[in-house]
Design a protein around this motif. Structure first.
Motif, PDB file in Angstrom:
ATOM      1  N   VAL A 133       0.946  -1.119   0.023  1.00  0.00           N
ATOM      2  CA  VAL A 133      -0.076   0.159   0.018  1.00  0.00           C
ATOM      3  C   VAL A 133       0.995   1.216  -0.091  1.00  0.00           C
ATOM      4  CG1 VAL A 133      -1.765   1.176   1.072  1.00  0.00           C
ATOM      5  CG2 VAL A 133      -1.924  -1.101   1.270  1.00  0.00           C
ATOM      6  N   MET A 134       1.938   1.190   0.788  1.00  0.00           N
ATOM      7  CA  MET A 134       2.934   2.244   0.738  1.00  0.00           C
ATOM      8  C   MET A 134       3.694   2.351  -0.578  1.00  0.00           C
ATOM      9  SD  MET A 134       2.098   3.616   3.512  1.00  0.00           S
ATOM     10  CE  MET A 134       3.355   5.134   3.163  1.00  0.00           C
ATOM     11  N   SER A 135       3.762   1.604  -1.043  1.00  0.00           N
ATOM     12  CA  SER A 135       4.322   1.781  -2.507  1.00  0.00           C
ATOM     13  C   SER A 135       3.335   2.581  -3.529  1.00  0.00           C
ATOM     14  CB  SER A 135       4.909   0.456  -3.234  1.00  0.00           C
ATOM     15  OG  SER A 135       3.985   0.108  -4.186  1.00  0.00           O
ATOM     16  N   ALA A 136       2.017   1.959  -3.325  1.00  0.00           N
ATOM     17  CA  ALA A 136       0.937   2.973  -3.975  1.00  0.00           C
ATOM     18  C   ALA A 136       1.008   4.600  -3.579  1.00  0.00           C
ATOM     19  CB  ALA A 136      -0.310   2.344  -3.791  1.00  0.00           C
ATOM     20  N   VAL A 137       1.162   4.830  -2.431  1.00  0.00           N
ATOM     21  CA  VAL A 137       1.094   5.892  -1.869  1.00  0.00           C
ATOM     22  C   VAL A 137       2.374   6.847  -2.474  1.00  0.00           C
ATOM     23  CG1 VAL A 137       1.825   7.255   0.079  1.00  0.00           C
ATOM     24  CG2 VAL A 137       0.200   5.461   0.464  1.00  0.00           C
ATOM     25  N   GLU A 138       3.623   6.115  -2.659  1.00  0.00           N
ATOM     26  CA  GLU A 138       4.665   6.450  -3.098  1.00  0.00           C
ATOM     27  C   GLU A 138       4.412   6.965  -4.693  1.00  0.00           C
ATOM     28  OE1 GLU A 138       7.104   7.621  -1.541  1.00  0.00           O
ATOM     29  OE2 GLU A 138       7.019   6.167   0.228  1.00  0.00           O
ATOM     30  N   GLN A 139       3.724   6.220  -5.431  1.00  0.00           N
ATOM     31  CA  GLN A 139       3.370   6.221  -6.741  1.00  0.00           C
ATOM     32  C   GLN A 139       2.597   7.459  -6.864  1.00  0.00           C
ATOM     33  OE1 GLN A 139       1.683   2.856  -8.416  1.00  0.00           O
ATOM     34  NE2 GLN A 139       2.865   1.574  -7.336  1.00  0.00           N
ATOM     35  N   VAL A 140       1.684   7.801  -5.904  1.00  0.00           N
ATOM     36  CA  VAL A 140       0.636   8.945  -5.980  1.00  0.00           C
ATOM     37  C   VAL A 140       1.589  10.123  -5.578  1.00  0.00           C
ATOM     38  CG1 VAL A 140      -1.164   9.873  -4.765  1.00  0.00           C
ATOM     39  CG2 VAL A 140      -1.472   7.782  -5.414  1.00  0.00           C
ATOM     40  N   ILE A 141       2.406  10.294  -4.611  1.00  0.00           N
ATOM     41  CA  ILE A 141       3.247  11.325  -4.433  1.00  0.00           C
ATOM     42  C   ILE A 141       3.918  11.465  -5.611  1.00  0.00           C
ATOM     43  CG2 ILE A 141       4.966  12.202  -2.706  1.00  0.00           C
ATOM     44  CD1 ILE A 141       3.786  10.480  -0.483  1.00  0.00           C
ATOM     45  N   ALA A 142       4.771  10.626  -6.148  1.00  0.00           N
ATOM     46  CA  ALA A 142       5.618  10.942  -7.285  1.00  0.00           C
ATOM     47  C   ALA A 142       4.736  11.591  -8.500  1.00  0.00           C
ATOM     48  CB  ALA A 142       6.059   9.689  -7.657  1.00  0.00           C
ATOM     49  N   ARG A 143       3.618  11.407  -8.490  1.00  0.00           N
ATOM     50  CA  ARG A 143       2.904  12.232  -9.457  1.00  0.00           C
ATOM     51  C   ARG A 143       2.122  13.514  -9.009  1.00  0.00           C
ATOM     52  NH1 ARG A 143       4.610   7.184 -10.278  1.00  0.00           N
ATOM     53  NH2 ARG A 143       4.577   6.822 -12.544  1.00  0.00           N
ATOM     54  N   SER A 144       2.969  14.120  -7.796  1.00  0.00           N
ATOM     55  CA  SER A 144       2.234  15.162  -7.220  1.00  0.00           C
ATOM     56  C   SER A 144       1.009  15.126  -6.448  1.00  0.00           C
ATOM     57  CB  SER A 144       2.198  16.531  -8.040  1.00  0.00           C
ATOM     58  OG  SER A 144       3.445  16.537  -9.162  1.00  0.00           O
ATOM     59  N   GLY A 145       0.531  13.910  -6.136  1.00  0.00           N
ATOM     60  CA  GLY A 145      -0.811  13.808  -5.448  1.00  0.00           C
ATOM     61  C   GLY A 145      -0.642  14.129  -4.068  1.00  0.00           C
ATOM     62  N   ASN A 146      -1.859  14.284  -3.499  1.00  0.00           N
ATOM     63  CA  ASN A 146      -1.713  15.050  -2.148  1.00  0.00           C
ATOM     64  C   ASN A 146      -2.635  14.149  -1.534  1.00  0.00           C
ATOM     65  OD1 ASN A 146      -1.542  16.582  -0.163  1.00  0.00           O
ATOM     66  ND2 ASN A 146      -2.915  18.079  -1.079  1.00  0.00           N
ATOM     67  N   PRO A 147      -2.198  12.692  -0.960  1.00  0.00           N
ATOM     68  CA  PRO A 147      -3.227  11.876  -0.242  1.00  0.00           C
ATOM     69  C   PRO A 147      -3.544  12.244   0.968  1.00  0.00           C
ATOM     70  CG  PRO A 147      -0.908  10.757  -0.565  1.00  0.00           C
ATOM     71  CD  PRO A 147      -0.842  12.057  -1.225  1.00  0.00           C
ATOM     72  N   ILE A 148      -4.803  11.580   1.632  1.00  0.00           N
ATOM     73  CA  ILE A 148      -5.267  11.739   2.833  1.00  0.00           C
ATOM     74  C   ILE A 148      -5.050  10.383   3.242  1.00  0.00           C
ATOM     75  CG2 ILE A 148      -7.114  11.683   4.531  1.00  0.00           C
ATOM     76  CD1 ILE A 148      -8.457  13.933   2.538  1.00  0.00           C
ATOM     77  N   LEU A 149      -4.127   9.983   4.302  1.00  0.00           N
ATOM     78  CA  LEU A 149      -3.849   8.556   4.776  1.00  0.00           C
ATOM     79  C   LEU A 149      -4.689   8.240   5.963  1.00  0.00           C
ATOM     80  CD1 LEU A 149      -0.010   8.986   4.337  1.00  0.00           C
ATOM     81  CD2 LEU A 149      -1.606   7.866   2.805  1.00  0.00           C
ATOM     82  N   LEU A 150      -5.364   7.030   5.571  1.00  0.00           N
ATOM     83  CA  LEU A 150      -6.218   6.600   6.656  1.00  0.00           C
ATOM     84  C   LEU A 150      -5.392   5.601   7.443  1.00  0.00           C
ATOM     85  CD1 LEU A 150      -9.925   6.122   6.918  1.00  0.00           C
ATOM     86  CD2 LEU A 150      -8.577   4.485   7.956  1.00  0.00           C
ATOM     87  N   CYS A 151      -4.750   5.615   8.307  1.00  0.00           N
ATOM     88  CA  CYS A 151      -3.584   4.806   8.988  1.00  0.00           C
ATOM     89  C   CYS A 151      -3.989   4.557  10.633  1.00  0.00           C
ATOM     90  CB  CYS A 151      -2.396   5.497   8.939  1.00  0.00           C
ATOM     91  SG  CYS A 151      -2.339   6.764   9.806  1.00  0.00           S
ATOM     92  N   ASN A 152      -3.100   3.579  11.243  1.00  0.00           N
ATOM     93  CA  ASN A 152      -3.270   3.148  12.428  1.00  0.00           C
ATOM     94  C   ASN A 152      -2.712   4.389  13.376  1.00  0.00           C
ATOM     95  OD1 ASN A 152      -3.095  -0.077  11.468  1.00  0.00           O
ATOM     96  ND2 ASN A 152      -4.774   0.926  12.533  1.00  0.00           N
TER      97      ASN A 152
END
Ligand code: UD1
Ligand code: BG6
Length: 712
Positions: free
Chosen positions: A631-650
């Motif tokens: 999942v974190m690798s998906a987050v990295e992919q999003v960030i690499a495209r200037s994405g600005n995710p909201i993370l629902l995490c523990n």
């Protein structure tokens, strides 16, 4: 473990000098009970007067009020008999002590001739002691309930004090002194015809008043005792024959109230109910645990306070206290309810959906009630027990559902496969039918539905029945088509869900399916450790849901500022959280009309990534489980495209700490991987809710959608 929620409902109806046929009286009572249906219950009962003097009739039935109505209609009771004055009491029961059965349903009685009958919400904690004492006095108990001891105690105290000529209030005081626990209580007796007692401690009770003439004053005086308090040793039976159990309720240990002199039965007049011309006033009283049962008859209501004893007789309502307390109000006001029925049922919430989201700590417990033993680490699903062997031997399990119910199947598929080691397929009912998917006699087909009436799911059920498969229902509505037509199943017991967007039914379906997977694997030694950790997880889940609900304000702010003007919202999750992403996106679409897509994080790079830029809002379900690195690798992919995710995490997730500074997070407690979706879905439910509220949309009844889709 179980929290105190009083699902059971109390209703009472008194007509004084208002002519009513028995049929009308019973209808009023059944309608009142039906108003309480939204609270959920498993059986219902009423007590009304018979044809002979001193005769009280009881009608009790398992299931809905409609079943009770049928039972009454099939009896040969004369519906046309007219009562000028009458007292009827009624109850919808949610089983706590003893299974749902006609005998365990309320009203409970003192003896086979129904001398005293009671309906009760709450729990009498010392009922075992009272029962033992009364059994020693040759009382024969016929139910497993705590309530029965109240009726029998009333008769015992009455019989012992026959010579004293106690009035109904005095008798009640002596009974209440012996009760510990919580109660909302109505009592009726052949010894006090056309009178009723209503009393409460820790469980709500109110009285609606309906008159043609205006009440003289809009309050009722509280009457304090003309009793002397004496101290006796306890436990014992005193010389005057009264009981004194240890720690009598509301009084010091061994204290006893004794009337000051024989026949000291002065009754004060209740100011509110005296008419100017001295002619007795026609009046009706509606007693209920919940204003929703009263409001259609009258908006004039009086809420009883704890320890109030309301005594209604001769068209008057008197309120008594066992003792005078300093500083206590000496009147109870008769208020005018401003709320409409709908608002009352919603309680303190603005919408049913909001209420239902916040009910989840309780509804999840109700799904597990009586089924999960957290100490012994066992799960018993009564509805499946005789089918478990057959299911264990089946060739595959096909889960079939629509909408949110389909997502609950998706959410639990992996744990089903892991624990049962049976191949599982999850099907959307319409697609399953379109494909005319092959089904065999040794298949088990599980139909998941909140309403139990969804046409696509029903048609799929018919299709599977025709092919000889074993059919199992996971259904909220008891008595619904799917519940009736499946071979066996599990009622999820989430209570009625009114908001079109399903919330509490989802989490309860999820829990029910996990319980089914646990049941299927309870014969497997190799799965024991895993099963135990899941059961431990279930024991804590309700509290954790409460913790997640505490994020409400943050989520509201996030919805109102960051998301409100967006056109689209992406939700990413994988493994267990794929279903959460789908369900979150469905909620957002359904009520906020915003385009939203739940995407399997593993599929991101195969297409959806093209959408990602600095503007597209993305929520990533990044709670910790074995797939977290992916999942974190998906987050990295999003960030690499200037994405600005909201993370629902523990909470306190270290691996995210460096991202915390840059990215917004919603932190939820951690639980076992297969239960995490129960917690993760709640912020998404709240987000969809606040988006819809902010946009001014009809949250409970979104455009173009229906709660139960009964057409194909
Ligand atoms: C039952 C009682 C419950 C009580 C418990 C005590 C009912 C409805 N339930 O619950 O109030 O607390 O005993 O032991 O009276 N079924 C189907 N298809 C479905 C759902 C259920 O056929 O979709 C069948 C079940 O196989 C079972 C019956 O309906 O025969 C009741 O199911 P459920 O309420 O789940 O059973 P219990 O949990 O045993
Ligand atoms: C409808 C509802 O589409 O039916 C959804 O609007 C629901 O909320 C779906 O999930 C399935 O309903 P049920 O009653 O079979 O769970």
């Amino acid at each position: 473990m179980y929290i105190n929620i009083y699902f059971s409902g109390i209703f009472g109806y008194v007509n004084y000098l208002v002519e009513r046929t028995r049929g009308e009286i019973v209808n009023t009572m059944l309608d009142g009970m039906q108003r309480l249906e939204y609270r959920g219950y498993d059986s219902a009962g009423i007590a009304i007067d018979g044809d002979k003097p001193n005769e009280v009739l009881l009608f009790k039935e398992v299931g809905k009020v409609a079943a009770l109505r049928k039972l009454y209609e099939n009896s040969d009771t004369d519906n046309k008999k007219v009562f000028n004055t009458h007292v009827g009491i009624a109850h919808t029961r949610w089983a706590t002590h003893g299974q749902p059965s006609p005998i365990n349903a309320h009203p409970h009685r003192s003896d086979p001739t129904n001398e005293f009958v009671v309906v009760h919400n709450g729990i009498i904690t010392n009922y075992r002691e009272i029962r033992a004492l009364l059994e020693g006095k040759h009382f024969v108990f016929e139910t497993e309930t705590d309530t029965e001891c109240i009726a029998k105690l009333a008769k015992y105290v009455y019989d012992l004090n026959k010579h004293r000529d106690l009035d109904f209030t005095e008798l009640t005081k002596l009974v209440l002194m012996e009760l510990q626990g919580a109660y909302g209580l109505l009592m009726k007796s052949v010894h006090y015809p056309n009178e009723v007692i209503a009393t409460r401690k820790g469980s709500p009770l109110l009285i609606g008043v309906k008159t043609e003439k205006k009440l003289k004053v809009d309050f009722v005086d509280v009457e304090f005792p003309e009793f002397a308090e004496i101290t006796v040793d306890s436990p014992m039976e005193t010389s005057n024959g009264l009981l004194a159990l240890p720690q009598s309720n509301g009084l010091s240990n061994g204290s006893l109230l004794v009337p000051m002199g024989d026949n000291d039965l002065r009754r004060s007049q209740s100011r509110a109910f005296v008419s100017d011309d001295g002619i007795p006033m026609q009046i009706e009283f509606f007693l209920a645990s919940d204003p929703s049962a009263v409001v259609e008859h009258t908006k004039k209501v009086l809420y009883l306070m704890d320890d109030d004893i309301a005594h209604i007789y001769d068209g008057e309502l008197h309120i008594h206290r066992i003792r005078r307390e300093d500083g206590q109000p000496t009147i109870r006001s008769i208020q005018t309810l401003e709320m409409e029925l709908n608002e009352i049922m919603k309680g303190n919430f603005d919408h049913f959906m909001q209420k239902e989201i916040f009910e989840q700590p309780d509804s999840i417990i109700n799904t597990m009630r009586g089924r999960v033993d957290f100490e012994k680490k066992t799960v018993t699903l009564g509805g499946l027990s005789s089918y478990l062997q057959t299911i264990r031997r089946c060739r595959r399990i096909i889960m079939v559902a629509c909408g949110t119910s389909y997502h609950s199947c998706m959410a639990t598929r992996a744990i089903f496969e892991e624990l049962s080691e049976i191949p599982i397929t999850v099907e959307l009912a319409s697609d399953f039918l379109d494909r005319r998917s092959p089904v065999f006699r040794d298949d088990t087909c599980v139909f998941v539905s909140q309403s139990g009436e969804t046409a696509d799911t029903m048609l799929a059920l018919q299709y599977c029945i025709e092919r000889g498969a074993l059919t199992v229902g996971i259904v909220n509505s008891v008595g619904s088509s799917i519940s009736r037509q499946t071979n066996c199943g599990v009622h999820i017991n989430a209570g009625p869900e009114i908001g079109v967007a399903s919330t509490k039914a989802y989490t309860s379906q999820y829990v029910a399916l996990v319980m089914m997977a646990l049941s299927l694997s309870d014969d497997r030694i190799s799965k024991q450790a895993r099963r135990h950790s899941i059961i431990d997880g279930l024991s804590k889940i309700s509290k954790q849901v409460e913790e997640v609900l505490a994020l409400n304000d943050r989520i509201r702010a996030m919805a109102e500022t960051d998301l409100i003007n967006q056109k689209s919202l992406l939700l990413l999750g994988r493994g267990y959280q794929h279903a959460t992403a789908l369900e979150g996106a469905l909620k957002i679409k359904e009520i906020s009309y915003m385009h939203s897509e739940g995407v399997l994080a593993g599929e991101l790079k195969h297409g959806v990534l093209a959408l990602v830029d600095e503007n597209l809002p993305i929520i990533v379900l990044a709670t910790h489980d074995s797939l977290f690195p992916k999942v974190m690798s998906a987050v990295e992919q999003v960030i690499a495209r200037s994405g600005n995710p909201i993370l629902l995490c523990n909470k306190g997730e270290n691996a995210l700490s460096k991202l915390h500074k840059t990215y917004r997070t919603l932190e939820v407690p951690a639980t076992v991987d297969c239960l995490q979706g129960l917690l993760n879905v709640i912020p998404l439910q709240l987000m969809s809710y606040w988006l819809a509220v902010k946009k001014g949309f009809d949250v409970d009844f979104p455009r173009n959608l229906a709660k139960a889709v009964t057409v194909e």
